[in-house]
Structure formats: C-alpha cells, structure tokens
Design a protein around this motif. Structure first.
Motif, PDB file in Angstrom:
ATOM      1  N   LEU A 281       1.414   4.137  -3.037  1.00 16.09           N
ATOM      2  CA  LEU A 281       0.675   5.689  -2.957  1.00 16.09           C
ATOM      3  C   LEU A 281       1.247   6.493  -3.445  1.00 16.09           C
ATOM      4  CD1 LEU A 281      -1.684   4.981   0.808  1.00 16.09           C
ATOM      5  CD2 LEU A 281      -2.661   5.534  -1.710  1.00 16.09           C
TER       6      LEU A 281
ATOM      7  N   TYR B  16      -1.922  11.110   1.093  1.00 23.47           N
ATOM      8  CA  TYR B  16      -1.301  10.692   0.114  1.00 23.47           C
ATOM      9  C   TYR B  16      -2.322  10.667  -0.735  1.00 23.47           C
ATOM     10  CZ  TYR B  16       3.465   9.234   1.710  1.00 23.47           C
ATOM     11  OH  TYR B  16       4.674   9.436   1.735  1.00 23.47           O
ATOM     12  N   THR B  17      -3.618   9.982   0.158  1.00 19.65           N
ATOM     13  CA  THR B  17      -5.090  10.132  -1.551  1.00 19.65           C
ATOM     14  C   THR B  17      -5.396  11.306  -1.580  1.00 19.65           C
ATOM     15  OG1 THR B  17      -5.377   7.682   0.387  1.00 19.65           O
ATOM     16  CG2 THR B  17      -7.166   8.843  -1.528  1.00 19.65           C
TER      17      THR B  17
ATOM     18  N   LEU C 186       1.856   5.032   7.800  1.00 13.55           N
ATOM     19  CA  LEU C 186       0.646   5.425   6.924  1.00 13.55           C
ATOM     20  C   LEU C 186      -0.143   5.659   8.297  1.00 13.55           C
ATOM     21  CD1 LEU C 186       0.095   3.006   4.144  1.00 13.55           C
ATOM     22  CD2 LEU C 186       0.471   5.118   3.810  1.00 13.55           C
ATOM     23  N   ASP C 187      -1.112   5.031   8.993  1.00 16.82           N
ATOM     24  CA  ASP C 187      -1.317   5.233  10.291  1.00 16.82           C
ATOM     25  C   ASP C 187      -1.613   6.121  11.241  1.00 16.82           C
ATOM     26  OD1 ASP C 187      -4.133   2.918   8.932  1.00 16.82           O
ATOM     27  OD2 ASP C 187      -2.330   1.473  10.408  1.00 16.82           O
TER      28      ASP C 187
ATOM     29  N   GLU D 274       0.724  -1.222   0.198  1.00 16.00           N
ATOM     30  CA  GLU D 274       0.337  -0.255   0.132  1.00 16.00           C
ATOM     31  C   GLU D 274       0.707   1.450  -0.052  1.00 16.00           C
ATOM     32  OE1 GLU D 274      -3.834   1.745   2.279  1.00 16.00           O
ATOM     33  OE2 GLU D 274      -2.561   0.724   3.491  1.00 16.00           O
ATOM     34  N   ARG D 275       1.788   1.743   0.747  1.00 15.20           N
ATOM     35  CA  ARG D 275       2.614   2.415   0.908  1.00 15.20           C
ATOM     36  C   ARG D 275       3.192   2.965  -0.716  1.00 15.20           C
ATOM     37  NH1 ARG D 275       5.116   5.781   5.553  1.00 15.20           N
ATOM     38  NH2 ARG D 275       6.179   7.180   4.136  1.00 15.20           N
TER      39      ARG D 275
ATOM     40  N   ARG E 201      -1.850   8.091   5.525  1.00 15.59           N
ATOM     41  CA  ARG E 201      -2.904   7.746   4.110  1.00 15.59           C
ATOM     42  C   ARG E 201      -4.275   8.708   3.534  1.00 15.59           C
ATOM     43  NH1 ARG E 201      -4.545   4.041   6.926  1.00 15.59           N
ATOM     44  NH2 ARG E 201      -3.053   2.312   6.497  1.00 15.59           N
TER      45      ARG E 201
END
Length: 171
Positions: free
Chosen positions: A19, A144-145, A123-124, A15-16, A141
C-alpha cells in the motif's frame, strides 16, 4: 530530462509495504508529470470552461494529504491551505502569482507529515477523526486505499494535461 524517479512496488511485499509503495509510486507519478514545465505551462487549464491544471492538481493533492493524514487520521485541526468556505475549489483557482516552487514545497511538506503520522498507526488502527457522512472512523488501510485511488484518478487527468501542454506521454 527526467529526474523524478518512480519505483514500482515489489510484487510480493506484505500488505503495508504494498500500500505504501503504490501510494509513493502515484505521488512520484504526479511529480513526474509536472517535471520540466514552466509556471505558465503548469497553470495551463485543460479546456474551457474547466480550470483544471497540473499546478491546481498539485495544490489539490496537498490539501488531500493534509485532510486525510492530519485532520482525519490524527484528528488535527488543520486549516485549509488553498481553499476556503467562500471558495471551496480555491486550489484550482490560480493567479499569475501562484507558482510551482511554493506549491511543490507545500505538497512535499504535507507528504512528509503524512508519512510521519501514518508511521504511528497499524493498518487496522482507527483514525481519530471521523467521516463527515457516517460519523465513523476510518482505519489506516482504508485511508491508504483511498489515497491511491485519489492519486490514480488525478494522474489520469495529469496525463491528458501534460499531453496537451507539450505532447509528452507515458505511463
């Protein structure tokens, strides 16, 4: 001649990495859309009465990088670069003195700071700065999104601006 290299993110990354890959891809896309143009072309507005220009978009994205990765993520008191309380859209209000070299260098410097600041967070992890609307922090997260969304939207603008300037098109 294209010198900006865009790298699409791996299709099966974690995921990271995914992103960060998409964010880098969109950063590279905006640079690519500006490549090979004169300062005058980069200052060319889309269509009256809009002042939207490629140079204005680069200056705007320098402000956005600064806002999210310095002010929000790490809680730094980072003053605006191009806008002010008196001129909230100052990054788009260009003069003949405004040019690519300064704007590009400023944007790239903000990107480097953004990368460094984000590297210190998972991310969290929650931001030190809080939302002006809810008063709540953001996790990395979400930032980034949001940044991917911000670049993608403005890269659509950049597509149209570039086509208007010299007819160049491309994804």
């Amino acid at each position: 001649m294209t010198t900006t290299q865009r790298t699409e993110p791996a299709q099966n990354a974690d995921e990271r990495t995914m992103l960060e890959g998409w964010l880098e891809y969109h950063r590279q896309t905006l640079a690519w859309k500006c490549e090979g143009l004169t300062d005058a072309q980069l200052r060319t507005a889309s269509a009256p009465p809009s002042e939207l220009s490629l140079l204005g978009l680069v200056r705007h994205m320098a402000e956005v990088e600064r806002g999210w990765f310095r002010e929000v993520l790490v809680g730094e008191d980072a003053e605006p670069i191009y806008f002010s309380d008196e001129d909230r859209d100052g990054e788009f209000h260009l003069t003949e003195a405004d040019g690519w070299e300064e704007a590009h260098a400023t944007w790239q410097a903000e990107i480097e700071i953004a990368r460094r600041n984000a590297a210190g967070f998972e991310l969290d992890d929650l931001s030190r700065g809080k939302s002006r609307h809810s008063g709540e922090p953001f996790n990395l997260r979400w930032i980034y999104t949001h940044m991917i969304e911000e670049y993608a939207r403005h890269n659509g603008h950049a597509d149209l601006l570039r086509e208007r300037i010299d007819g160049a098109t491309g994804d």
